[in-house]
Design a protein around this motif. Structure first.
Motif, PDB file in Angstrom:
ATOM      1  N   VAL A 291       0.661  -1.091  -0.165  1.00  0.00           N
ATOM      2  CA  VAL A 291      -0.034   0.062   0.009  1.00  0.00           C
ATOM      3  C   VAL A 291       0.858   1.102  -0.068  1.00  0.00           C
ATOM      4  O   VAL A 291       1.647   1.275   1.001  1.00  0.00           O
ATOM      5  N   ARG A 292       0.533   1.980  -0.849  1.00  0.00           N
ATOM      6  CA  ARG A 292       1.578   3.319  -1.148  1.00  0.00           C
ATOM      7  C   ARG A 292       0.530   4.478  -0.938  1.00  0.00           C
ATOM      8  O   ARG A 292      -0.520   4.788  -1.657  1.00  0.00           O
ATOM      9  N   GLY A 293       1.054   5.478  -0.095  1.00  0.00           N
ATOM     10  CA  GLY A 293       0.335   6.733   0.333  1.00  0.00           C
ATOM     11  C   GLY A 293       1.111   7.876   0.067  1.00  0.00           C
ATOM     12  O   GLY A 293       2.144   7.873  -0.499  1.00  0.00           O
ATOM     13  N   SER A 294       0.862   9.018   1.032  1.00  0.00           N
ATOM     14  CA  SER A 294       1.782  10.087   0.816  1.00  0.00           C
ATOM     15  C   SER A 294       2.373  10.348   2.194  1.00  0.00           C
ATOM     16  O   SER A 294       1.606  10.297   3.327  1.00  0.00           O
ATOM     17  N   GLN A 295       3.829  10.086   2.054  1.00  0.00           N
ATOM     18  CA  GLN A 295       4.437  10.391   3.424  1.00  0.00           C
ATOM     19  C   GLN A 295       4.483  11.929   3.990  1.00  0.00           C
ATOM     20  O   GLN A 295       4.336  12.679   3.086  1.00  0.00           O
ATOM     21  N   GLY A 296       4.489  11.986   5.131  1.00  0.00           N
ATOM     22  CA  GLY A 296       4.431  13.479   5.836  1.00  0.00           C
ATOM     23  C   GLY A 296       4.526  13.316   7.029  1.00  0.00           C
ATOM     24  O   GLY A 296       4.843  12.503   7.843  1.00  0.00           O
TER      25      GLY A 296
END
Length: 505
Positions: A291-296
């Protein structure tokens, strides 16, 4: 069904006194048969028998015959514990493919095979063989085996029990003079590698014998850089890609394959019985879901604006649990499974998430990527595909809803193996006979279980029909130093294999 109280009392006390049929009475009986008036000396129970073999079978296979605890229990248990000390690890048990401890264990096993009257050899993949070749037997051999390798920090019964039980049963037939009357040759095989610890490739030994080991496997390296072929050469075994096929047995030379193995689960202990027949080995699929999302930044991105792959992964894992606990709620009407598949799924499906990794894996960072493994097992191959199909559908729904991307990577597949009905029937009858002889009671139906773990029988099914017998283990614990089998359960396993072999006399 009769009460199991007697069998449990037996296993708890280990004080059964076997009924012995005195040897001198057999000798007197057989000598009397050579006289002209031998018919006057034959007991009522033997009248009407037409041959020496008929009379001999009635005497030697009588339920009153000795149960051989000194071989099937005492010696067998002592040998299992002796092998449990043969390890490459210090303070724990570890034997991997053709390691120094594995070689020592193979030599011990070979000595015990010869003690049982077997002719022994080691093949081109390090499998140890012991064979009895009766004078008037057919050419098709019955194979009985299991593996001598272990996992790291292993228990001492996994694999070893199956090898020792078979050797002990054949020793009983040898010391009583019965092995020469077997209708088929019987071969015990201690497979060199089933666990796949050293080369991350399971069933090296049995796959080679069954003819399904790719020749390229010889070039697979271990962590030190040594290949399978290198290790074989170190042990004076000259196996190459060109001659690997010489290890393979021809299907027409084999009658069938039987394996005794600890259950590695809690069912037999829960029902209070030591043995069960195995109906089949579950098929298996291993997946990796990313699962890939938005790193922050963990402190600056509002909850409503996050594209967090961790929470999406958590939702997917909980979804997988529901899917595998209640498959009928997801796939009963989607056209991928019939009623039989739904029923078999409900009784055999297990799913596991065993490993989770995140990036960058810091406490103050919203992850950019989360990956986890999925292990799906069931006896129903069609049902397994339906579960994967439904998981994929649900995965896209969840990931789209959370504005993250998902990828499902299929890493490994193995079809289910159904054990042969004929062999199972013989094993079931032999198990019933063995337990009744031990307890003096009718134990009722012999349980029939599915195996969720893989076994050498899976590879051997590509060569011949297979059958399996499970043995109770304490707490269902395996692949652990806590793995344990009661001494009388070891005895029961040996007695059941002895009874099974006697059906081939």
């Amino acid at each position: 069904m009769a009460s199991h109280s007697a069998i449990n009392e037996l296993y708890n006390s280990s004080k059964l006194i076997p009924c012995v049929f005195p040897l001198f009475r057999i000798v007197i009986l057989l000598l009397s048969m050579s006289s002209a008036d031998c018919s006057t000396h034959i007991p009522d129970g033997l009248k009407g028998k037409k041959s020496f073999r008929d009379i001999r079978s009635t005497v030697l296979f009588s339920p009153k015959n000795d149960l051989f605890p000194e071989i099937l229990r005492d010696e067998a248990v002592a040998r299992i514990y002796e092998l449990g000390k043969v390890s490459d690890g210090h303070g724990y048990l570890e034997r991997t493919f053709l390691s120094p401890a594995s070689i020592r264990a193979g030599n011990l096993i070979r000595t015990w095979m010869e003690d049982a009257g077997l002719t022994t050899w080691v093949d081109g993949l390090g499998n140890v063989h012991g064979r009895v070749q009766p004078p008037n037997a057919s050419n098709k051999a019955l194979l009985i085996g299991s593996h001598l390798d272990t996992v790291v920090d292993a228990g001492m019964f996994d694999g070893t029990l199956g090898i020792i039980s078979a050797i002990s049963a054949l020793k009983v037939l040898n010391v009583t003079g019965r092995s020469r009357y077997l209708q088929h040759p019987v071969e015990v095989i201690a497979f060199s590698d089933e666990e796949g610890v050293r080369f991350q490739s399971t069933f090296l030994g049995s796959a080679a014998l069954a003819g399904v080991l790719p020749a390229s496997t010889l070039q697979v390296p271990d962590k030190s850089g040594l290949t399978v072929q290198n290790v074989l050469k170190e042990n004076l075994i000259d196996t190459t890609e060109e001659n690997l096929s010489q290890i393979k047995y021809e299907p027409e030379s084999v009658l069938g394959y039987v394996e005794v193995h600890i259950e590695q689960g809690p069912v037999l202990e829960s029902i209070g019985l030591p043995l069960a027949v195995v109906k089949g080995i579950a098929g298996q699929t291993r997946l990796k879901l990313t699962v890939r999302g938005s790193q922050g930044h963990a402190g600056t991105v509002p909850m409503s604006m996050r594209q967090d792959p961790m929470v999406a992964a958590a939702e997917l894992i909980v979804l997988l649990e529901s899917l595998c606990k209640h498959p009928q709620d997801f796939i009963s009407s989607n056209g991928h499974c019939n009623a039989f598949s739904i029923e078999s799924l409900s009784g055999s499906l297990v799913c596991t998430v065993g490993e989770i990794s995140t990036w960058p894996s810091a406490s103050n960072v919203i992850p950019g990527q989360v990956s986890f493994t999925i292990d799906i097992r069931t006896i129903d191959d069609i049902g397994r595909e339906a579960i994967i199909y439904e998981l994929s559908n649900q995965m896209h729904r969840i990931c789209d809803g959370r504005s993250v991307s998902c990828f499902l990577d299929r890493k490994h597949d193995a079809d289910a193996v159904n054990c042969d009905g004929g062999l199972n029937s013989q094993l079931k009858s032999a198990t019933y006979t063995a337990l009744k002889r031990m307890t003096g009671e009718d134990i009722g139906d012999v349980p029939v279980l599915m195996s969720g773990a893989g076994h050498d029988a899976m590879a051997m099914s590509h060569l011949t029909k297979v059958g399996m017998l499970f043995v109770r283990c304490r707490g269902g614990i395996s692949h652990s130093p806590e793995e344990h089998v009661l001494e009388d359960d070891v005895w029961a396993a040996g007695l059941a294999i002895q009874a099974f072999l006697e059906t081939n006399l």
